[in-house]
Design an enzyme around this catalytic site. Sequence first.
Site, PDB file in Angstrom:
ATOM      1  CG  ASP A 202      -3.065   1.461  -4.928  1.00  0.00           C
ATOM      2  OD1 ASP A 202      -2.552   2.148  -4.113  1.00  0.00           O
ATOM      3  OD2 ASP A 202      -4.214   1.718  -5.575  1.00  0.00           O
ATOM      4  CD  GLU A 267      -2.499   2.568  -0.018  1.00  0.00           C
ATOM      5  OE1 GLU A 267      -2.045   3.792  -0.081  1.00  0.00           O
ATOM      6  OE2 GLU A 267      -3.177   2.081  -0.997  1.00  0.00           O
TER       7      GLU A 267
END
Length: 537
Positions: A202, A267
Site C-alpha cells: 500500500d 501501489e
Amino acid sequence: MRTGPDWWRGAVVYQIYPRSYQDDNGDGIGDLPGITRRLDHIAALGVDAIWLSPIFTSPMRDMGYDVSDYTDIDPCFGTLADFDALIARAHELGLKVLVDQVLNHSSSDHPWFKESSSSRDNPKSDWYVWVDPQPDGAPPNNWLSVMTGNAWEWEPRRRQYYYHSFLKEQPDLNYHNPAVREEMKKILHFWLDRGVDGFRLDTVNYFVHDEKLRDNPGKPPEAEWPPLNPYDMQLQKYSKSRPENVDWLKVIREITDQYADRTLVGEVGDLDCAIPLMGEYTAGDDRLHMAYSFDMLSDIFTVAHFREVIEGFWKGAADGWPMWSMSNHDVVRHVSRWAEYDAGDDRLARLAAAMLLSFEGTICLYQGEELGQTDTELTYDELTDPIALKYWPESTGRDGCRTPMVWDESAANAGFSTHAAPWLPVKPPQAARAVANMGAGSILDFYREMIAFRRDTPQLDHGPMQFCDDVEPPLMHLVRGGTEGDGTTQIDCLFNLSLETLTAPVPEGERLIGPSQAAEINGGTLTLGPNGFAFVM
C-alpha cells in the site's frame, strides 16, 4: 498454476475486498472461510492469483488500512488457522495468494504508537514522525493529509505534533529509524514463512519523508480551482515520493528474494509523476517486480490517454513491469465511470475487458468486474468511508464500489450474508447481476473466454506490444507479438471507443480470432460497431 520466478509476468490477478466477498458466520461482514468457499468461482475464471485487501487486526477506521497488529487476523475475518486453510485451498486450485501490506502507517491503536505517544523518552519514542511546534504554535510545515486537511496532529503528552499522511488515526511510521525497518522486516518474514506468494504494498511511494521537513510547493492553478480536496493544491515534493524511498524498496525485495517464486506489486499514489515512479520502482532486478498507479483508474476514456499511460511507462522503464487495472476498491467502478460511452447490453464492460486483457503487463481485475457490476448509489446514512463522510455530497467516496459481492438474487442480500443489515447494503441494481443469473453468453461467460484467450495466446500472454498510427481515434489499434525471433505471428487488436460504427483497414486474408464484438471483415476492411472490438491475424 504458473510456476517459476517470473510467474507474475503477464498473470491475471483477482482482487478480493474481504469485507464484501462472502459472509459465512452471519455477522454481516465477509470473512476468510467465506472467501475459501468461493475460491472455485475465482479459479473457474482462469485467473492466476488473488490479492486480499487488508485482513489484519484493526479498529477499521479505514477498513483495515489502519493496522493494530501486523501478525494476526482481525476477528471479523477469522483466525490464522482460517488464513492457512485459505492458502492451502487456493494452492490446490492453482491460485497464488498476495496479501496487502500497509507499512507506511499503523493504527493509532497499535501498541507501538500508544507507547511512542506517551512520552519523549520511551523505547519507541522515535518510531513515528514527531516534531516540535513552531514558536507561534503552528505545525512544523504546510504538509496536508490525503483525507483530512492538515497532516499534523497535536499530542499533549509529548507537546509535539505527529505526522499522518491519511487519517489522524493512521500515524506515519518513521523510516529514518533503523529499528522501524528491522521490525517491518520481521513482519514480512512472518507472512512469507506462512506461505503467501507475495505482497501488494500500500502507498508504496509514501514510506520516507523529507527529514528537513521542507514545505511542499503549490501547484499552478488548473481549470477547476480550487479542487475539492486541498491536498490536490500541492506538489507533494517533500512529504512523499522521496529518492530515499528506493533504498527501502530494495530491502523489501532482498527479503522477498530469499523465498522462491514470490512477487511484489506496489501501489503508486501520485497524480503528478506516477508513471515515472512506476518505472523507477520496477527498474532492474532489485526493486519491486511490478507497480500500478491510478492513471488508468481515472474518468478519462480516450485512445490518447491509454496510449500516453502505457507508452509513457515503457519509454521510462524498458526493463520495468506494470500492473494495469480499470477498477479497484478506491474508485468508482469503470462501467459507471465511463457510462456515457456505453452502447448498452454490457458492451462497454466487454470492450473494457478486451482492452485490458490485451495490454502488455500484469492485469488486475476487481471483484464483481466479471459481472459487469456497477457502482452502488448510497445515501449519507449508509456511508462508512471517511472520505465520503467528510466531503459529502461533493464526493460520494469509495463505498459505492465496495458493496457486497452478489451470488444469488433470490437469497437474502443476494447470497452475501444472512444478516439483516450487512455492513453495506445490497441494492436491486447490483443484486440483478448475481453470479446465478449469469448464463451462456453473459458478461461472466465473456470474462472466462477472454482470460482463456489471453492465457492460451502467447502474443497476448507475454508478447511485446506496440500502438499503431494507421487509424484515427476513437479507434485504437495495437499489435502484440510477432517480433523477429519470438516464433509468433503478430496479432492486431482493434477497439472502438465510441458509440459510432467505424472502419479500419486490415491486410487481405486476415481473419477474426478469439472473442469479438460487433466486428465484421469484408475484404480488407474491418467494420466495428459501437463498443466493437476484434482480434485479427
